[in-house]
Write a protein that holds these residues in place. Structure first.
Motif, PDB file in Angstrom:
ATOM      1  N   VAL A 243       3.486   2.847   2.490  1.00 14.20           N
ATOM      2  CA  VAL A 243       2.824   2.783   3.788  1.00 14.20           C
ATOM      3  C   VAL A 243       3.085   1.437   4.465  1.00 14.20           C
ATOM      4  O   VAL A 243       3.471   1.374   5.630  1.00 14.20           O
ATOM      5  CB  VAL A 243       1.303   2.989   3.638  1.00 14.20           C
TER       6      VAL A 243
ATOM      7  N   ASP B 297      -2.921  11.542   7.760  1.00  9.62           N
ATOM      8  CA  ASP B 297      -3.089  10.310   6.981  1.00  9.62           C
ATOM      9  C   ASP B 297      -3.925  10.552   5.724  1.00  9.62           C
ATOM     10  O   ASP B 297      -4.066   9.654   4.888  1.00  9.62           O
ATOM     11  CB  ASP B 297      -3.773   9.230   7.818  1.00  9.62           C
TER      12      ASP B 297
ATOM     13  N   TRP C  56       0.853  -1.185   0.000  1.00  8.62           N
ATOM     14  CA  TRP C  56       0.000   0.000   0.000  1.00  8.62           C
ATOM     15  C   TRP C  56       0.890   1.237   0.000  1.00  8.62           C
ATOM     16  O   TRP C  56       1.814   1.341   0.813  1.00  8.62           O
ATOM     17  CB  TRP C  56      -0.908   0.027   1.219  1.00  8.62           C
ATOM     18  N   TYR C  57       0.591   2.143  -0.901  1.00 10.45           N
ATOM     19  CA  TYR C  57       1.246   3.440  -0.962  1.00 10.45           C
ATOM     20  C   TYR C  57       0.190   4.507  -0.730  1.00 10.45           C
ATOM     21  O   TYR C  57      -1.010   4.257  -0.822  1.00 10.45           O
ATOM     22  CB  TYR C  57       1.865   3.672  -2.353  1.00 10.45           C
ATOM     23  N   ARG C  58       0.650   5.723  -0.478  1.00  7.19           N
ATOM     24  CA  ARG C  58      -0.269   6.852  -0.409  1.00  7.19           C
ATOM     25  C   ARG C  58       0.407   8.094  -0.967  1.00  7.19           C
ATOM     26  O   ARG C  58       1.636   8.209  -0.963  1.00  7.19           O
ATOM     27  CB  ARG C  58      -0.759   7.094   1.019  1.00  7.19           C
TER      28      ARG C  58
ATOM     29  N   TYR D 223      -4.826   6.500  -1.456  1.00  8.81           N
ATOM     30  CA  TYR D 223      -4.122   5.263  -1.153  1.00  8.81           C
ATOM     31  C   TYR D 223      -4.164   4.334  -2.359  1.00  8.81           C
ATOM     32  O   TYR D 223      -5.235   4.103  -2.945  1.00  8.81           O
ATOM     33  CB  TYR D 223      -4.744   4.593   0.075  1.00  8.81           C
TER      34      TYR D 223
END
Length: 121
Positions: free
Chosen positions: A48, A89, A36-38, A93
């Protein structure tokens, strides 16, 4: 053709929780690492969390203790449980997976379309 589709984003208040899911479909002979990236506005895309095919995990320091990544190899899915969410946050995503489409194909990296997570203060 390999496709990744994310779901589960939305708007939540600070301190709340969200669960993101990503399904991998198409030709999936082997799925290796799932990530998972954001990416927040004006920022570079950042890693992430990641999980290997054997279940080993790693997390960015900023989410350790709050986020949990998991995968279901039978369903070709990866999830990200996000607790104690903070305004920082807030980001789009993205799911990423390294997939070998067939026994004759090299592994390639595939991306989902992204899902928006917004945390209000």
């Amino acid at each position: 053709q390999v496709q990744l589709v994310e779901s589960g984003g939305g708007l939540v208040q600070a301190g709340g929780s969200l669960r993101l899911s990503c399904g991998v479909s198409g030709s999936t002979f082997v799925i290796n690492t799932m990530l998972w990236y954001r990416q927040a506005p004006g920022n570079q895309r950042e890693l992430v969390a990641g999980i290997s095919s054997s279940g080993s995990t790693n997390y960015a320091d900023s989410v350790k203790g709050r986020f949990t990544i998991s995968r279901d190899n039978a369903k070709n899915t990866v999830s990200l449980q996000m607790n104690s969410l903070k305004p920082e946050d807030t980001a789009v995503y993205y799911c990423n997976a390294e997939v070998q489409a067939s026994v004759l194909s090299p592994a390639r990296s595939y991306w989902g379309q992204g899902t928006q997570v917004t945390v209000s203060s």
